[in-house]
Design a protein around this motif. Structure first.
Motif, PDB file in Angstrom:
ATOM      1  N   LYS A  87      12.185   1.717   2.424  1.00 55.35           N
ATOM      2  CA  LYS A  87      11.619   0.447   2.877  1.00 55.35           C
ATOM      3  C   LYS A  87      12.738  -0.529   3.257  1.00 55.35           C
ATOM      4  O   LYS A  87      12.609  -1.296   4.203  1.00 55.35           O
ATOM      5  CB  LYS A  87      10.724  -0.136   1.780  1.00 55.35           C
ATOM      6  N   LEU A 120       0.528   0.733  -0.141  1.00 52.98           N
ATOM      7  CA  LEU A 120       1.165   1.390   1.005  1.00 52.98           C
ATOM      8  C   LEU A 120       2.221   0.506   1.667  1.00 52.98           C
ATOM      9  O   LEU A 120       3.228   1.007   2.158  1.00 52.98           O
ATOM     10  CB  LEU A 120       0.125   1.822   2.036  1.00 52.98           C
ATOM     11  N   ASP A 121       2.005  -0.810   1.654  1.00 51.73           N
ATOM     12  CA  ASP A 121       2.980  -1.692   2.306  1.00 51.73           C
ATOM     13  C   ASP A 121       4.288  -1.820   1.526  1.00 51.73           C
ATOM     14  O   ASP A 121       5.242  -2.433   1.996  1.00 51.73           O
ATOM     15  CB  ASP A 121       2.376  -3.063   2.606  1.00 51.73           C
ATOM     16  N   GLN A 122       4.347  -1.206   0.351  1.00 48.88           N
ATOM     17  CA  GLN A 122       5.591  -1.174  -0.426  1.00 48.88           C
ATOM     18  C   GLN A 122       6.432   0.057  -0.089  1.00 48.88           C
ATOM     19  O   GLN A 122       7.514   0.238  -0.629  1.00 48.88           O
ATOM     20  CB  GLN A 122       5.281  -1.178  -1.933  1.00 48.88           C
ATOM     21  N   TYR A 124       7.923   2.863   3.041  1.00 49.99           N
ATOM     22  CA  TYR A 124       8.368   2.906   4.429  1.00 49.99           C
ATOM     23  C   TYR A 124       7.445   3.793   5.263  1.00 49.99           C
ATOM     24  O   TYR A 124       7.349   4.996   5.023  1.00 49.99           O
ATOM     25  CB  TYR A 124       9.802   3.431   4.506  1.00 49.99           C
ATOM     26  N   GLU A 125       6.764   3.149   6.225  1.00 50.62           N
ATOM     27  CA  GLU A 125       5.983   3.864   7.224  1.00 50.62           C
ATOM     28  C   GLU A 125       4.990   4.877   6.645  1.00 50.62           C
ATOM     29  O   GLU A 125       4.924   6.011   7.107  1.00 50.62           O
ATOM     30  CB  GLU A 125       6.914   4.577   8.212  1.00 50.62           C
ATOM     31  N   PHE A 127       0.944   5.505   5.962  1.00 54.92           N
ATOM     32  CA  PHE A 127      -0.361   5.040   6.390  1.00 54.92           C
ATOM     33  C   PHE A 127      -1.436   5.843   5.664  1.00 54.92           C
ATOM     34  O   PHE A 127      -1.143   6.873   5.052  1.00 54.92           O
ATOM     35  CB  PHE A 127      -0.484   5.187   7.913  1.00 54.92           C
TER      36      PHE A 127
END
Length: 152
Positions: A87, A120-122, A124-125, A127
């Motif tokens: 991240k 998920l936003d913690q 890297y990439e 989804f």
């Protein structure tokens, strides 16, 4: 003299044949491969373990060719640190981005996300389509589908 010429010609022919075998195209030597790499350990000092694993994967791609590989990385448990480290800009992010650009799929265990309370936003990439119900069950499923298991 004739025998010596025959021996020399034979040696040259064998050398050429061996040279052609050792320079064989990777696709001829390795063919198409389906492989799953299993990441479930912490990164260690300076993410050394993660960077080593990413190097192993890149070396695999270099040897076989991205077009000859269906390669997945299944991440669960402490291995989730790989995508947490990625991240932040740096070597791990560069390695992961490079592998993704070569069609390497990263699959993340939903049990790990829930158990460690990681969004998920913690990562890297990552989804929704990258999340699998269970990392270990996914490893077994992929092996049943003919993927070769590798634990770097």
């Amino acid at each position: 003299m004739r025998l010596l010429g025959f021996i020399c010609s034979s040696i040259v022919a064998v050398a050429l044949l061996v040279g052609n075998v050792t320079n064989a195209d990777a696709s001829e030597r390795y063919g198409k491969q389906k492989v799953v790499y299993h990441i479930n350990t912490p990164g260690g000092e300076g993410d050394k373990v993660y960077l080593g694993a990413m190097r192993n994967i890149q070396n695999h791609i270099n040897a076989v060719g991205a077009e000859n590989l269906d390669l997945k990385v299944v991440i669960h448990g402490n291995g989730i640190g790989l995508l947490q480290s990625a991240k932040a800009a740096g070597n791990v992010q560069t390695a992961v981005a490079n592998l993704r650009s070569q069609s390497v799929g990263f699959e993340v265990c939903a049990n790990t996300l829930k158990g460690k309370n990681i969004a998920l936003d913690q990562l890297y990439e990552v989804f929704n389509e990258d999340v699998v119900p269970s990392g270990v069950a996914e490893l077994a499923r992929l092996q049943q589908m003919g993927y070769t298991y590798i634990k770097p």
